[in-house]
Design an enzyme around this catalytic site. Structure first.
Site, PDB file in Angstrom:
ATOM      1  CB  SER A  55     -18.378  58.642 -35.542  1.00 13.32           C
ATOM      2  OG  SER A  55     -17.500  59.918 -34.710  1.00 13.32           O
ATOM      3  CE1 TYR A 113     -22.950  62.641 -34.984  1.00 16.94           C
ATOM      4  CE2 TYR A 113     -20.755  62.375 -33.484  1.00 16.94           C
ATOM      5  CZ  TYR A 113     -21.610  62.415 -34.944  1.00 16.94           C
ATOM      6  OH  TYR A 113     -20.898  62.038 -36.140  1.00 16.94           O
ATOM      7  CE  LYS A 141     -23.139  59.422 -36.823  1.00 18.38           C
ATOM      8  NZ  LYS A 141     -23.947  59.460 -38.201  1.00 18.38           N
ATOM      9  CG  ASN A 172     -25.829  71.308 -40.677  1.00 18.68           C
ATOM     10  OD1 ASN A 172     -25.617  72.624 -40.361  1.00 18.68           O
ATOM     11  ND2 ASN A 172     -24.594  70.380 -40.343  1.00 18.68           N
TER      12      ASN A 172
HETATM   13  P1  NAD Z   1     -23.623  67.590 -42.798  1.00 17.45           P
HETATM   14  O1  NAD Z   1     -24.346  68.021 -41.602  1.00 17.45           O
HETATM   15  O2  NAD Z   1     -22.847  68.356 -43.625  1.00 17.45           O
HETATM   16  O3  NAD Z   1     -24.325  66.579 -43.632  1.00 17.45           O
HETATM   17  C1  NAD Z   1     -25.531  65.695 -43.328  1.00 17.45           C
HETATM   18  C2  NAD Z   1     -26.731  66.196 -43.852  1.00 17.45           C
HETATM   19  O4  NAD Z   1     -27.941  65.406 -43.501  1.00 17.45           O
HETATM   20  C3  NAD Z   1     -26.934  67.594 -44.082  1.00 17.45           C
HETATM   21  O5  NAD Z   1     -27.160  68.099 -45.666  1.00 17.45           O
HETATM   22  C4  NAD Z   1     -28.311  67.768 -43.377  1.00 17.45           C
HETATM   23  O6  NAD Z   1     -29.308  68.562 -43.938  1.00 17.45           O
HETATM   24  C5  NAD Z   1     -29.035  66.223 -43.458  1.00 17.45           C
HETATM   25  N1  NAD Z   1     -29.969  65.773 -42.991  1.00 17.45           N
HETATM   26  C6  NAD Z   1     -30.027  65.557 -41.332  1.00 17.45           C
HETATM   27  N2  NAD Z   1     -31.132  65.025 -41.098  1.00 17.45           N
HETATM   28  C7  NAD Z   1     -31.870  64.686 -42.092  1.00 17.45           C
HETATM   29  C8  NAD Z   1     -33.091  63.852 -42.135  1.00 17.45           C
HETATM   30  N3  NAD Z   1     -33.717  63.587 -41.063  1.00 17.45           N
HETATM   31  N4  NAD Z   1     -33.477  63.974 -43.488  1.00 17.45           N
HETATM   32  C9  NAD Z   1     -32.895  64.202 -44.387  1.00 17.45           C
HETATM   33  N5  NAD Z   1     -31.719  64.938 -44.147  1.00 17.45           N
HETATM   34  C10 NAD Z   1     -31.192  65.107 -42.926  1.00 17.45           C
HETATM   35  O7  NAD Z   1     -22.579  66.505 -41.848  1.00 17.45           O
HETATM   36  P2  NAD Z   1     -21.217  65.594 -42.522  1.00 17.45           P
HETATM   37  O8  NAD Z   1     -20.261  66.422 -41.940  1.00 17.45           O
HETATM   38  O9  NAD Z   1     -21.281  65.510 -43.985  1.00 17.45           O
HETATM   39  O10 NAD Z   1     -21.504  64.201 -41.863  1.00 17.45           O
HETATM   40  C11 NAD Z   1     -22.096  63.108 -42.696  1.00 17.45           C
HETATM   41  C12 NAD Z   1     -22.564  62.058 -41.840  1.00 17.45           C
HETATM   42  O11 NAD Z   1     -20.991  61.630 -41.168  1.00 17.45           O
HETATM   43  C13 NAD Z   1     -23.132  62.324 -40.440  1.00 17.45           C
HETATM   44  O12 NAD Z   1     -24.101  61.383 -40.119  1.00 17.45           O
HETATM   45  C14 NAD Z   1     -22.068  62.606 -39.416  1.00 17.45           C
HETATM   46  O13 NAD Z   1     -22.627  62.258 -38.026  1.00 17.45           O
HETATM   47  C15 NAD Z   1     -21.149  61.687 -39.940  1.00 17.45           C
HETATM   48  N6  NAD Z   1     -19.654  61.987 -39.280  1.00 17.45           N
HETATM   49  C16 NAD Z   1     -19.269  63.224 -39.608  1.00 17.45           C
HETATM   50  C17 NAD Z   1     -17.999  63.471 -39.068  1.00 17.45           C
HETATM   51  C18 NAD Z   1     -17.462  64.975 -39.074  1.00 17.45           C
HETATM   52  O14 NAD Z   1     -16.676  65.243 -38.487  1.00 17.45           O
HETATM   53  N7  NAD Z   1     -17.733  65.632 -40.239  1.00 17.45           N
HETATM   54  C19 NAD Z   1     -17.234  62.571 -38.369  1.00 17.45           C
HETATM   55  C20 NAD Z   1     -17.812  61.433 -38.033  1.00 17.45           C
HETATM   56  C21 NAD Z   1     -19.148  61.098 -38.489  1.00 17.45           C
HETATM   57  N1  UFG Z   2      -9.618  71.954 -30.890  1.00 15.66           N
HETATM   58  C1  UFG Z   2      -9.035  73.350 -30.478  1.00 15.66           C
HETATM   59  N2  UFG Z   2      -9.784  74.588 -30.629  1.00 15.66           N
HETATM   60  C2  UFG Z   2     -10.875  74.443 -31.385  1.00 15.66           C
HETATM   61  C3  UFG Z   2     -11.495  73.436 -31.713  1.00 15.66           C
HETATM   62  C4  UFG Z   2     -10.801  72.175 -31.541  1.00 15.66           C
HETATM   63  O1  UFG Z   2      -8.156  73.233 -29.877  1.00 15.66           O
HETATM   64  O2  UFG Z   2     -11.525  75.566 -31.353  1.00 15.66           O
HETATM   65  C5  UFG Z   2      -8.930  70.902 -30.577  1.00 15.66           C
HETATM   66  C6  UFG Z   2      -9.585  69.846 -29.915  1.00 15.66           C
HETATM   67  O3  UFG Z   2      -9.461  70.273 -28.427  1.00 15.66           O
HETATM   68  C7  UFG Z   2      -9.110  68.546 -30.395  1.00 15.66           C
HETATM   69  C8  UFG Z   2      -8.903  68.887 -31.886  1.00 15.66           C
HETATM   70  O4  UFG Z   2      -8.812  70.175 -31.883  1.00 15.66           O
HETATM   71  O5  UFG Z   2      -7.887  68.342 -29.942  1.00 15.66           O
HETATM   72  C9  UFG Z   2      -9.960  68.578 -32.776  1.00 15.66           C
HETATM   73  O6  UFG Z   2     -11.220  68.832 -32.281  1.00 15.66           O
HETATM   74  P1  UFG Z   2     -12.341  68.802 -33.427  1.00 15.66           P
HETATM   75  O7  UFG Z   2     -13.537  69.441 -32.665  1.00 15.66           O
HETATM   76  O8  UFG Z   2     -12.236  69.303 -34.574  1.00 15.66           O
HETATM   77  O9  UFG Z   2     -12.742  67.132 -33.444  1.00 15.66           O
HETATM   78  P2  UFG Z   2     -12.833  66.163 -32.311  1.00 15.66           P
HETATM   79  O10 UFG Z   2     -11.873  65.160 -32.561  1.00 15.66           O
HETATM   80  O11 UFG Z   2     -13.138  66.664 -30.989  1.00 15.66           O
HETATM   81  O12 UFG Z   2     -14.420  65.404 -32.732  1.00 15.66           O
HETATM   82  C10 UFG Z   2     -14.428  64.734 -34.237  1.00 15.66           C
HETATM   83  C11 UFG Z   2     -16.064  65.234 -34.686  1.00 15.66           C
HETATM   84  C12 UFG Z   2     -16.894  64.490 -33.697  1.00 15.66           C
HETATM   85  C13 UFG Z   2     -16.630  63.080 -33.462  1.00 15.66           C
HETATM   86  C14 UFG Z   2     -15.195  62.899 -33.178  1.00 15.66           C
HETATM   87  C15 UFG Z   2     -14.963  61.371 -33.255  1.00 15.66           C
HETATM   88  O13 UFG Z   2     -16.131  66.663 -34.491  1.00 15.66           O
HETATM   89  O14 UFG Z   2     -18.271  64.641 -34.227  1.00 15.66           O
HETATM   90  O15 UFG Z   2     -14.193  63.648 -34.104  1.00 15.66           O
HETATM   91  O16 UFG Z   2     -13.641  61.129 -32.930  1.00 15.66           O
HETATM   92  F1  UFG Z   2     -17.395  62.436 -32.820  1.00 15.66           F
END
Ligand code: NAD
Ligand code: UFG
Length: 335
Positions: A124, A148, A152, A35
């Site tokens: 998360s 998902y 976590k 990703n």
């Molecule tokens: P991202 O997808 O941009 O980064 C994750 C990276 O992990 C990617 O580069 C992907 O290629 C790599 N990856 C996945 N599986 C792998 C594997 N088996 N071996 C090697 N590489 C692998 O996501 P992000 O937004 O940077 O998120 C990073 C972490 O934070 C994730 O664990 C995600 O679940 C957690 N997180 C993200 C959010 C968010 O909203 N972005 C919120 C809460 C938690």
């Molecule tokens: N929303 C919209 N339109 C869109 C996308 C989102 O109205 O097209 C709204 C959602 O309903 C929510 C807010 O924007 O009220 C934020 O939505 P996101 O999808 O950006 O984020 P979430 O809070 O739903 O989810 C995020 C991460 C998840 C994580 C979670 C933890 O994407 O991975 O926070 O609280 F699990």
């Protein structure tokens, strides 16, 4: 002596790599690019003047993970690698459980074999399920609404058990709220595949003309303007939180949990209006039905991280909107 960033080519990992390199640390990134793009390495180098070591590896592959520790002296690991699309996790639960649990377990086993004991985990806010805001680190967890979230929750349990069994381990669980924004250079940022699930990348893709309009998922929530409220945190603040967590790990043993959020809730409409006014760009939007599984209000108590890590979010909602737009407009099609 290096810090290993598993999944370090991704959105949060790449910003953390920049923060660590700028703090004078050596960084090794291991990623299988499922990703992300290897091009991010050039961008990290352009920002910092330093190029992290890169290992193309699947962290579920025990031999590949072991080779990282044989070829580098790793003092601590930040485990970002994982799949994160909530909807996809409902469609492909086994893929999510296999990838997320296996990569964490494999890394922990390999660390143990090499005597590396500092581990920071990307958890998360989703582990809190539908507990009422503000969410405190000791609020009940579980009750996740998708696979998902359960990955976590399960990895947190694995890490708590591992720490209970080995008093020399040092683990920090970081529960992120809603990361948005990008590095101020506009060189690195969030680059979702396909149609974005999350609000900010959807807004930026509408603003740049890649999508026609934003659908706001419901305006009948019990919130001030009826739209969903979240705790958005600038990814550069979040990255700095990892530095603080690694410092904490180096000085403590056991397992400690920290929210990384601002402590403030922002509604979808507030976000859209701020984005439009800061960037002088229109974001056409319509109100649609609620999205299944969405909660009305989610925001952190950010007090523990400030008290124990000496870290707090500094950037404003306007910074988040400006930097997200700077990244998107300079890179309309991502990397
Ligand atoms: P991202 O997808 O941009 O980064 C994750 C990276 O992990 C990617 O580069 C992907 O290629 C790599 N990856 C996945 N599986 C792998 C594997 N088996 N071996 C090697 N590489 C692998 O996501 P992000 O937004 O940077 O998120 C990073 C972490 O934070 C994730 O664990 C995600 O679940 C957690 N997180 C993200 C959010 C968010 O909203 N972005 C919120 C809460 C938690
Ligand atoms: N929303 C919209 N339109 C869109 C996308 C989102 O109205 O097209 C709204 C959602 O309903 C929510 C807010 O924007 O009220 C934020 O939505 P996101 O999808 O950006 O984020 P979430 O809070 O739903 O989810 C995020 C991460 C998840 C994580 C979670 C933890 O994407 O991975 O926070 O609280 F699990």
């Amino acid at each position: 002596m290096s810090i290993l960033l598993s999944g370090g080519a991704g959105y949060i990992g790449s910003h953390t790599a920049v923060a660590l390199l700028q703090a004078g640390q050596d960084v090794v990134i291991a990623d299988n690019f499922c990703n992300s793009s290897p091009k991010v390495l050039d961008r990290i180098e352009a920002i910092t003047g330093k190029r992290p070591a890169l290992i193309d590896a699947d962290l579920c592959d025990r031999e590949a993970a072991d080779a990282i520790f044989r070829s580098h002296t790793i003092t601590g690991v930040v485990h970002f690698a994982g799949l994160k699309a909530v909807g996809e996790s409902v469609q492909k639960p086994l893929l999510y459980y296999r990838n997320n649990l296996d990569s964490a377990l494999t890394l922990l086993e390999v660390m143990q074999a090499h005597g590396c004991r500092q581990f920071v985990f990307s958890s998360s806010a989703t582990v809190y399920g539908d507990q009422p805001a503000p969410l405190h680190e000791d609020s009940p967890t579980g009750g996740c609404s998708n696979p998902y979230g359960w990955t976590k929750f399960m990895i947190e349990q694995i890490l708590l058990s591992a720490c209970a069994a080995d008093p020399a381990l040092s683990v920090v669980l970081l529960r992120y709220f809603n990361p948005v924004g990008a590095h101020e250079s506009g060189l690195i940022g969030e680059n979702p595949n396909g149609i974005p699930n999350n609000l900010m990348p959807y807004i930026t893709q509408v603003a740049v003309g890649r999508r026609e309009k934003l659908t706001i998922f419901g305006n009948d929530y019990p919130t001030p303007d009826g739209t969903g409220v979240r705790d958005y945190i600038h990814v550069v603040d979040l990255a700095n939180g990892h530095l603080a967590a690694l410092n904490y790990c180096a000085a403590h043993t056991g397992c400690e949990i920290f929210n990384l959020g601002t402590g403030h809730g922002v509604s979808v409409l507030e976000m859209v209006e701020t984005f439009e006014s800061v960037n002088h760009v229109a974001v056409p939007h319509v109100i649609g039905p609620r999205r299944a599984g969405d909660l009305a209000t989610v925001y952190a108590s950010a007090e523990k991280a400030e008290r124990m890590l000496g870290w707090k979010a500094e950037k404003t909602l306007a910074d988040m909107c400006r930097d997200s737009w700077n990244w998107q407009s300079k890179n309309p099609n991502g990397y």
